[in-house]
Design an enzyme around this catalytic site. Sequence first.
Site, PDB file in Angstrom:
ATOM      1  N   HIS A 473       0.786  -1.238   0.000  1.00 29.52           N
ATOM      2  CA  HIS A 473       0.000   0.000   0.000  1.00 29.52           C
ATOM      3  C   HIS A 473       0.818   1.288   0.000  1.00 29.52           C
ATOM      4  CE1 HIS A 473      -3.516   2.357   0.206  1.00 29.52           C
ATOM      5  NE2 HIS A 473      -4.252   1.586   0.977  1.00 29.52           N
ATOM      6  N   TYR A 589     -14.636   5.822   8.782  1.00 27.68           N
ATOM      7  CA  TYR A 589     -13.644   6.285   7.798  1.00 27.68           C
ATOM      8  C   TYR A 589     -14.125   5.889   6.408  1.00 27.68           C
ATOM      9  CZ  TYR A 589      -8.942   6.662   5.613  1.00 27.68           C
ATOM     10  OH  TYR A 589      -7.869   6.993   4.821  1.00 27.68           O
ATOM     11  N   THR A 602      -4.975  10.593  -0.470  1.00 28.13           N
ATOM     12  CA  THR A 602      -6.325  10.375   0.049  1.00 28.13           C
ATOM     13  C   THR A 602      -6.667  11.365   1.152  1.00 28.13           C
ATOM     14  OG1 THR A 602      -5.523   8.781   1.678  1.00 28.13           O
ATOM     15  CG2 THR A 602      -6.271   7.903  -0.445  1.00 28.13           C
TER      16      THR A 602
END
Length: 785
Positions: A473, A589, A602
């Site tokens: 990630h 979230y 993000t």
Amino acid sequence: MAEAHQAVAFQFTVTPEGIDLQLSHQALTEIYLSGVRSWKKRVIRLKNSVITGVYPASPSSWLFVVIAILATMYTRSDPSMGLIAKIQEHLPVSQSMSTQCQAVLSAVLFSTMLWLLLIFTMRLCLKQLLSYHRWMFEQHGKMSTTTKVWVALVRIFSGRKPLLYSYQGSLPNLPVPTVKDTVKRYLESVRPLMDDTEYERMTKLAAEFESSLGNRLQWYLKLKALWAANYVSDWWEEYVYLRGRSPIMVNSNYYGMDFLYVTPTPIQAARAGNSIHAFFLYRRKLNKEELKPSRIPGTSIPLCAAQCERIFNTTRIPGEETDTVQHWQDSDYVVVYHRGRYFRLKVYQAGRLLSPREIEFQIQRILDDSSPPSKGEAKLGALTAGDRIPWAKARTQYFSSGINKRSLDCIERAAFFVTLDDDEQGMMGDEPATSLDRYAKSLLHGKCYDRWFDKSFTVVYYKNGKNGINAEHSWADAPVLAHLWEYTLATDSFQLGYNAEGHCKGDVDSSLPRPQKLNWEIPPECEEQISQSLAVAQALADDVDFHVFSFRDFGKGKVKRCRVSPDAFVQMALQLAYYRERRTFCLTYEASMTRLFREGRTETVRSCTNESSAFVRALEGGEAADVCRRLFRAASEKHQQLYRMAMTGGGIDRHLFCLYVVSKYLGVESPFLKEVLSEPWRLSTSQTPVQQVELFDMVNHPEYISCGGGFGPVADDGYGVSYYILGENMINFHISCKHSCPDTDAHKFGDQIRKALHDLIHLLGPNQKEPSKTEESRPEVKKDQ
């Protein structure tokens, strides 16, 4: 060391007659063609750098400006207002150059400077235009005159055929919100989660922070924003991803699935042949910048493409304090794992990319190879699945020299990692529900040692022809990899295809050298560390509870007919489902993107709001349908507003995160920031968008759709929910939690989501009164993970 001998380009022997030199023509040819390929790439990169560097102008526009200036000189006019003459006076040229030549050279220099000034002006104008975001907040169907003019100007300044990275220099920087606005929005977001006493205490902490330390921290943040391209992204990558010392498997890595209903071929090697070839076709387009710049769907607004640079040839390197992301310019091979062995598979031969049939042939060679793994090799990948500090120490101690270093370098420098799995996965006919759950867990963690979790991505090919992908990630977010995955799936099935027997099309060059098996010398101490890392990873994997299901009773088509954003609809369903299960609300979230800005990644949308909680309480309290509908529309509108704010730089969490980082650098403590950053996200959600709709025919071939992807739970006592809105009539859900928490159950939560979706569509059904124009939902904006 037979592989090493095969790689030698020449051999020599000393004899009484002298030195007998034997050159290998094939090896020298390979070296020559490899060099040619490398230089071609350099030329392409240089050409693209020039084109991107002068965007939104074009290199040919320089010639137009030069000709225009020279033409004005012959008409006895001086557009430079004397500057050409000044340049001519100070021109350091030889006395042999005529006056006319000096005048022409001066005009060319002036033209070039004028051209560069025009480029700078155009780029500045485009940057200012892309900083305008009011269009996103306008009512659906009512575009203001200002926005209409803005749309026209963006199209004019955007040029005709931008390359992938053409917009990078014109994207605006992410703005720093004011401390006052961020604190105000934060307090509003936590109000439904606190009672009056808790909220009053938090309000006092926030007021104290805003009036004292906040302004000091903000000053440093504004200074960074002036200097850096993005004030968030580098710290986010370092502190959220790279400095984490816990396993990245499950906790950070995520996955993507194959087609849900079809398997293009049941032959494992053939599926690998086609899709590996497709991956390299994508990389070729990426290197040549032939991919179209990503845009907000339905608009001409570009998104930042910086994350695309590290898709291939990238690895996360473990460190004792922090990891690093290492990227190499090129790699002509992949590393393949099968039954405990690692193989180096070259995909280029004599300067050309191997055909899918040739890659299938090579993969089959690996599958047929019966050689046993080296001592300690079989579960070596568990080092990448366990805690980071032991892996960093083991890497330094056992893999920093000799044969182990060469083999590890081979893995880390590979274009990507491939696993040939002996299991069969996918939606099985006998038990479709549980088979999808097993499929998800296999992609997320596998056996904990048969994936290389540090690679930018690992592609898994199962025995029955199914495949999937696991991604690290830190280097990029899911939409970047999803774009690659969509292209690969479409190219594999619709362009390359298979023959009647299920094999890849084309012929095979049987003289291809066999894939090279990597060799290892693993000492007993390293084997012990591998076992310890595997035990940590296995405990984590066993604790993950997963549930994947396709909701096909209705989809975004029916939701849109109710004049509601599909994303807001799903988010409200999640709030309702969570409340019904836990009888409380939680910090939620939802991932959105900030790629409207340079190097944006993000931002968080806090989906649990005062409006959503009021709606849920009203519905559960048995309020009248009209009241519930009104509250639902207020909640969905609030959600869309928060999402637009997050996209346009007005989010809460990244700003607070950066203020916290600054406070740590300064060595000061903030009770407010410490409490904010320690709050758990018990409901972590994300929508996976379909970005390349044109690649799939969802009307005539609805079976050719991916099931989407998912991720592990963020909190030990919470849920991770990924959803994939496909076509008009399907929503796929991926739900994760932990068995160790008695309050969570992925399957029960899935049942609650199904019920909530039905209850909401029933509430908004066709029998209800149509909303007035002022109540209409604004256009949905596609989201990134």
